[in-house]
Design a protein around this motif. Structure first.
Motif, PDB file in Angstrom:
ATOM      1  N   GLN A  61      19.612  45.823  41.564  1.00 48.05           N
ATOM      2  CA  GLN A  61      19.018  46.765  40.619  1.00 48.05           C
ATOM      3  C   GLN A  61      19.277  46.290  39.200  1.00 48.05           C
ATOM      4  O   GLN A  61      18.372  46.113  38.422  1.00 48.05           O
ATOM      5  CB  GLN A  61      19.653  48.134  40.765  1.00 48.05           C
ATOM      6  CG  GLN A  61      19.555  48.706  42.130  1.00 48.05           C
ATOM      7  CD  GLN A  61      19.063  50.141  42.084  1.00 48.05           C
ATOM      8  OE1 GLN A  61      17.989  50.441  42.545  1.00 48.05           O
ATOM      9  NE2 GLN A  61      19.850  51.015  41.512  1.00 48.05           N
ATOM     10  N   HIS A  77      22.790  50.708  47.719  1.00 47.86           N
ATOM     11  CA  HIS A  77      22.222  51.814  46.930  1.00 47.86           C
ATOM     12  C   HIS A  77      21.439  52.759  47.848  1.00 47.86           C
ATOM     13  O   HIS A  77      21.618  53.975  47.779  1.00 47.86           O
ATOM     14  CB  HIS A  77      21.311  51.261  45.831  1.00 47.86           C
ATOM     15  CG  HIS A  77      20.383  52.286  45.243  1.00 47.86           C
ATOM     16  ND1 HIS A  77      20.835  53.340  44.468  1.00 47.86           N
ATOM     17  CD2 HIS A  77      19.040  52.434  45.344  1.00 47.86           C
ATOM     18  CE1 HIS A  77      19.796  54.089  44.122  1.00 47.86           C
ATOM     19  NE2 HIS A  77      18.694  53.563  44.637  1.00 47.86           N
ATOM     20  N   HIS A 106      12.979  54.151  50.204  1.00 48.67           N
ATOM     21  CA  HIS A 106      12.411  54.380  48.876  1.00 48.67           C
ATOM     22  C   HIS A 106      12.353  53.124  48.005  1.00 48.67           C
ATOM     23  O   HIS A 106      11.549  53.053  47.091  1.00 48.67           O
ATOM     24  CB  HIS A 106      13.135  55.524  48.147  1.00 48.67           C
ATOM     25  CG  HIS A 106      14.380  55.101  47.429  1.00 48.67           C
ATOM     26  ND1 HIS A 106      15.565  54.834  48.065  1.00 48.67           N
ATOM     27  CD2 HIS A 106      14.617  54.893  46.109  1.00 48.67           C
ATOM     28  CE1 HIS A 106      16.474  54.490  47.167  1.00 48.67           C
ATOM     29  NE2 HIS A 106      15.928  54.509  45.965  1.00 48.67           N
ATOM     30  N   ASP A 107      13.184  52.131  48.276  1.00 44.46           N
ATOM     31  CA  ASP A 107      13.181  50.932  47.433  1.00 44.46           C
ATOM     32  C   ASP A 107      12.622  49.700  48.137  1.00 44.46           C
ATOM     33  O   ASP A 107      12.762  48.582  47.633  1.00 44.46           O
ATOM     34  CB  ASP A 107      14.609  50.633  46.943  1.00 44.46           C
ATOM     35  CG  ASP A 107      14.926  51.357  45.637  1.00 44.46           C
ATOM     36  OD1 ASP A 107      14.003  51.959  45.053  1.00 44.46           O
ATOM     37  OD2 ASP A 107      16.085  51.313  45.198  1.00 44.46           O
ATOM     38  N   ASP A 200      18.452  59.943  44.395  1.00 46.02           N
ATOM     39  CA  ASP A 200      18.339  58.577  43.876  1.00 46.02           C
ATOM     40  C   ASP A 200      18.929  58.503  42.463  1.00 46.02           C
ATOM     41  O   ASP A 200      19.742  57.640  42.146  1.00 46.02           O
ATOM     42  CB  ASP A 200      16.850  58.183  43.883  1.00 46.02           C
ATOM     43  CG  ASP A 200      16.588  56.750  43.459  1.00 46.02           C
ATOM     44  OD1 ASP A 200      17.505  55.917  43.559  1.00 46.02           O
ATOM     45  OD2 ASP A 200      15.448  56.464  43.048  1.00 46.02           O
TER      46      ASP A 200
HETATM   47 MG    MG Z   1      16.466  53.858  44.031  1.00 45.87          MG
END
Ligand code: MG
Length: 393
Positions: A61, A77, A106-107, A200
């Motif tokens: 990230q 994460h 989600h990522d 998140d």
């Molecule tokens: Mg995220």
């Protein structure tokens, strides 16, 4: 042990406005119901078995993957987001399996090198419809994963897909069919999707504090100017005199997570008690999201975000890394889009298919898919293989 049944451990019925298998809008391709699992457990399991999920381990990230073994990756994460989201879902009697599926997925569409990579790829794709990471996550689960005999992608439920998409531009939403409609009609997603989005935020704000301190890019003195941090820090210092700095920081970070989760659960529950949605449709047609922080916590949260933006994400060492990352992404995209023959067989084959379907834009999309799917280290190696005459193969 004869402890009384706790609301948190008893298998209570979900709230009437929770997503359940019975109210799900289903999958794009019909399938028989799973044995011994809910539809959303099946979604989660398909996500865990996907190649894109395994790649999260080597994507970052804020920090580049090889900088240190203790920093969060997108995999850790995503697991932290799932942990936080499940706690909130369970406390609100919502569908924990759905939140877990959304959190773990989600990522999936993120490029290598975090936001720097995404911005660079978006710039490369400017003439071809741009690049949005949420949309790419949906594209991964809908199209790019090639695993099952009966359908492309993972064929996830509508509710998991809507949670993964979160937001995208109206222009792109218009091309997505049912899952984009909500954005065009300004309706709300399920409460499970709403809470996972905030989980998140809680996760990355808290772990970026932790990772930023570990990297020495920010320090405790600076952070104590931020009320949310200050409050937890003062409590810890007062209560535990002489505690080592490492334990102080971890104790503060865990309290940061906890106080945000508690605020979110309490404030959301009181909104739900007030609005009294009777079913999922009431949630979707509500004018405002029903899962949210209190005004005070939202403000505290914003202060922390601003701090991280100014002192961590814009730190010159992070910026140098981001600038390098952007050059790697641009370099790869340009080389492959100018000459697809430079790509490995499989990526080249997919590029030819999309080129046949939609010309230059199709080719660029396939190149973006290939570049976005890379891990940090693969992108760095591939860049060297393409540009460095000394690099073999
Ligand atoms: Mg995220």
């Amino acid at each position: 042990m004869n402890s009384p049944p706790s609301a948190l451990t008893a298998n209570l019925a979900l709230a009437p406005y929770a997503v359940t298998d019975a109210v799900s809008a289903g999958r794009r391709f019909d399938e028989p119901a799973p044995n011994y699992r809910s539809e959303f457990q099946r979604d989660r399991d398909r996500i865990i078995h996907s190649a894109a999920f395994r790649r999260l381990e080597y994507k970052t990230q804020v920090f580049v993957n090889h900088e240190g073994d203790l920093f969060r990756t997108r995999l850790t994460h995503s697991i932290e987001v799932a942990q936080i989201a499940r706690s909130i879902a369970r406390a609100l009697n919502l569908n924990e399996d759905l939140t877990e599926a959304v959190a773990l997925a989600h990522d999936l569409g993120h490029t290598p090198f975090g936001h720097a990579g995404q911005d660079a790829l978006n710039e490369c794709m400017k003439e071809y419809g741009g690049f949005e990471h949420n949309l790419q996550s949906l594209r991964v689960v809908d199209e790019l994963e090639e695993k099952y005999a009966d359908f492309p992608g993972l064929n996830l439920t509508f509710e998991t897909r809507e949670g993964i998409l979160k937001h995208c531009s109206r222009k792109n939403a218009a091309e997505l069919g049912a899952v984009g409609e909500r954005i065009l009609r300004k309706r709300q997603p399920s409460l499970e999707a709403q809470l996972t989005n905030l989980a998140d935020e809680i996760a990355y704000n808290s772990h970026d504090v932790d990772d930023g301190l570990r990297a020495g890019l920010i320090d405790v003195d600076q952070l104590t100017e931020i009320p949310l941090f200050r409050q937890q820090y003062d409590d810890v210092i007062k209560r535990y005199a002489g505690l080592s700095q490492r334990r102080v920081i971890h104790e503060v970070v865990r309290r940061l997570i906890n106080c945000q989760v508690v605020d979110l659960v309490q404030h959301s529950q009181s909104q739900l008690n007030r609005v009294r949605p009777q079913n999922l449709e009431d949630v979707r047609s509500s004018a405002q999201p029903l899962v949210s922080f209190s005004d005070e916590m939202r403000e505290r949260n914003l202060e922390l975000k601003r701090f991280l933006r100014d002192h961590l994400y814009r730190h010159y060492r992070v910026h140098r890394m981001s600038a390098k990352a952007a050059r790697v992404i641009q370099g790869l995209f340009n080389a492959f889009n100018n000459d697809p023959r430079l790509m490995p067989d499989e990526a080249r084959r997919k590029t030819a298919i999309l080129r046949d379907q939609s010309g230059d834009a199709g080719q660029a999309r396939a190149v973006a898919d290939y570049v976005a799917g890379m891990t940090d280290r693969y992108a760095i190696k591939e860049h060297a293989r393409v540009y460095n005459p000394g690099e073999l193969t």
